[in-house]
Design a protein around this motif. Sequence first.
Motif, short mmCIF file in Angstrom:
data_model
loop_
_atom_site.label_atom_id
_atom_site.label_comp_id
_atom_site.label_asym_id
_atom_site.label_seq_id
_atom_site.Cartn_x
_atom_site.Cartn_y
_atom_site.Cartn_z
N VAL A 1 0.85 -1.20 0.00
CA VAL A 1 0.00 0.00 0.00
C VAL A 1 0.88 1.25 0.00
O VAL A 1 0.67 2.19 -0.77
CB VAL A 1 -0.94 0.02 1.23
CG1 VAL A 1 -1.66 1.37 1.34
CG2 VAL A 1 -1.96 -1.11 1.13
N GLU A 2 1.89 1.23 0.87
CA GLU A 2 2.78 2.39 0.98
C GLU A 2 3.57 2.60 -0.31
O GLU A 2 3.76 3.73 -0.77
CB GLU A 2 3.72 2.22 2.17
CG GLU A 2 4.41 3.50 2.57
CD GLU A 2 4.99 3.46 3.97
OE1 GLU A 2 5.61 4.46 4.36
OE2 GLU A 2 4.84 2.43 4.67
N GLY B 1 2.18 5.78 -1.51
CA GLY B 1 3.05 6.73 -0.81
C GLY B 1 2.59 7.05 0.59
O GLY B 1 3.14 7.94 1.24
N ILE B 2 1.54 6.37 1.06
CA ILE B 2 1.02 6.59 2.41
C ILE B 2 0.75 5.24 3.07
O ILE B 2 0.69 4.20 2.40
CB ILE B 2 -0.29 7.41 2.39
CG1 ILE B 2 -1.31 6.75 1.45
CG2 ILE B 2 -0.03 8.85 2.02
CD1 ILE B 2 -2.67 7.38 1.49
N LYS B 3 0.57 5.25 4.40
CA LYS B 3 0.31 4.03 5.15
C LYS B 3 -1.19 3.69 5.09
O LYS B 3 -2.02 4.58 4.88
CB LYS B 3 0.75 4.19 6.60
CG LYS B 3 2.26 4.40 6.77
CD LYS B 3 2.60 4.60 8.23
CE LYS B 3 4.11 4.60 8.46
NZ LYS B 3 4.78 5.70 7.74
N PRO B 4 -1.54 2.41 5.31
CA PRO B 4 -2.97 2.04 5.29
C PRO B 4 -3.82 2.87 6.25
O PRO B 4 -4.95 3.21 5.92
CB PRO B 4 -2.94 0.56 5.71
CG PRO B 4 -1.60 0.06 5.27
CD PRO B 4 -0.67 1.23 5.48
N GLU B 5 -3.26 3.20 7.43
CA GLU B 5 -4.05 3.97 8.40
C GLU B 5 -4.29 5.41 7.94
O GLU B 5 -5.07 6.15 8.57
CB GLU B 5 -3.37 3.96 9.77
CG GLU B 5 -1.93 4.42 9.78
CD GLU B 5 -0.93 3.27 9.64
OE1 GLU B 5 0.19 3.40 10.17
OE2 GLU B 5 -1.27 2.25 9.00
N ALA C 1 -2.52 15.47 -1.95
CA ALA C 1 -3.01 14.77 -0.76
C ALA C 1 -1.90 13.95 -0.11
O ALA C 1 -1.73 13.95 1.11
CB ALA C 1 -4.19 13.87 -1.13
N VAL C 2 -1.13 13.23 -0.95
CA VAL C 2 -0.03 12.41 -0.43
C VAL C 2 1.02 13.29 0.25
O VAL C 2 1.50 12.99 1.35
CB VAL C 2 0.60 11.58 -1.57
CG1 VAL C 2 1.91 10.94 -1.10
CG2 VAL C 2 -0.36 10.51 -2.04
N GLY D 1 0.81 13.91 8.55
CA GLY D 1 0.37 12.65 9.15
C GLY D 1 -1.10 12.36 9.12
O GLY D 1 -1.51 11.22 8.90
N SER D 2 -1.95 13.37 9.37
CA SER D 2 -3.39 13.12 9.46
C SER D 2 -4.17 14.34 9.03
O SER D 2 -3.63 15.46 8.94
CB SER D 2 -3.78 12.76 10.90
OG SER D 2 -3.67 13.91 11.73
#
Length: 588
Positions: free
Chosen positions: A172-173, A177-181, A208-209, A216-217
């Motif tokens: 996924v990363e 380019g981002i983590k699943p969470e 967005a990435v 982070g969020s």
Amino acid sequence: MKDDSREKRKKLMVIDGYGLIYRSYFVFLNRPLKDPQGNNISAVYGFFRSLLSLMRNYQPEGILVALDSIQPTFRHEAFKEYKATRDKSPDDLKSQIPVVERILDEMHIPTLRREGFEADDIIATVARKCGEDKGDCLIVSNDKDLLQLVDGRIKTLRYEQGKYKTYGSSEVEEHLGIKPEQIVDYLSLLGDSADNIPGVKGIGKKGAVKLLQQYGSLDNIFEHLEDLTKGNRKKLEEGKESAYLSKELIVLKQISTVHLDWENWDVKTVEPENALNSFAEIGAKSLIKEVGGDPDAVSITKLQMDEAGNDSESPESIVEAQGLRGEGRYEIADSLKQVDKILAEVKKSGTAACDIETDNLNVMQANIAGISFSISPRKAWYIPLYAGGNKILPEEEVKQRVKKVLEDPAVRIIGQNFSYDYKVLKRWGVEPANLYFDTMIAAWLLDATSNTFSMDALAEHYLDYKTIKYKDTVEKGQLFPDVEIGKAGKYAAEDADITYRLYVIFARLIKDRGLEEVFYSLEMPLAILLARMELRGIRLQKDELDQYKRELDTDLNEIEHRIYALCGREFNINSTKQLQEVLFKERG
């Protein structure tokens, strides 16, 4: 604490039912499969072909098919425009859904639906409970919303480039380019046009990435608006309400009435053979075989396209039967005596894969560095003209020898994207007389839905073989004639070898699927015709084009002045910002 890492983990496969049904339908959109009565059964056929293959290849202990609510869901209540932009499902697709559900019931494959919730919510509930129960969950779906679930015990199977790819956290990363969470926050910013989820207007994938990598969020991004560029700050300030509404729609819910049920979802209770009569009704001989039945013993009428197109040997069985896996054995000819021997073998064989190496991708500028041939799987030769910056063989003498073979109509030539080779060879003074088989064209004909037909991709997909890459062969600043002869020979000979191996697979599949007439009588002659047209080019009447340009310039100038007169001032019509100012603020 007890270490359960050595214990065998149960594996549960959860399938996004409608996702697989819809993909199966649209895969055959241009060549729909019909039952004996002429009804479209693409979705039914494709669904069960995929389902049986997934069970066989991944060997789950439990299986469940999750289905969407028939009634509107809580998301429709929260946002009336949810999924409002989706096109209405074709009637011949909707009519197949009850058939799929009936056959699943016959096979004792469990399904689960909860009114008011989507299949994704069922999948999320089951997957999380499976993880808590120390089981592994494999989700079969291409829905990116479900990537938010991925962790150590939950993975998704996504269908890409003709095969399934497993996505864990690292995939996924790597992919996004981002983590699943961070998936929920990513989609909250980006929105989802398929579901009509708005997101933040003006924020794209890269934006967005970048924001999530930095902050982070979603919450943290809004806490640091002052740190952002003026443009992003304005977009986010205006889109804050939309972002949090989107997040509410994207978060997958836990359903209190859904429980983990290993006993009823056990694959040992599945009875595929119960579907024999249903498969016979739609004329699907290959599915009858798949569930252990004898098509000849079952009263069926032949499926109009299925058994021409799908009741054939699988590529995997051809690869195994013909011994197409593994490394090849390659030889380099560094003398005219060896060249004569190779070309004699090619002529004797009557069918050979041919590939050329050049110093330029531009077909009108390319010069030949060498030629490779293969007449059987896992064996090939390379005839180098230039290597290591030096002349290896006399070009004119090699050309005359190659010319006698390639211009012999009795020698059938196989190539991969041979249009390029043909044009370079023609400029060199050699015109192949019998281009018999192009593996790139064959791959497209067999699976037009794929998005890549490069040799590297085809070798990995059909042969599970990673080819030598061009970038690993030719160093920065080099041309192919500069590459050391051993390195160049291995790369070039492999091209011919892989082309021949793909030919073995594709020729059999084309025959089994009844595509010989289309391929040999239409596609291959057309390939050469187009190559000749491209090589010849088109003559342009430059004076006429110049005159037309002057006329257009005059017309455009007149239109510009009319616009300025209407608006009361001059401005840059090519500027989106200035145009917005005039149209929406000044002109209303």
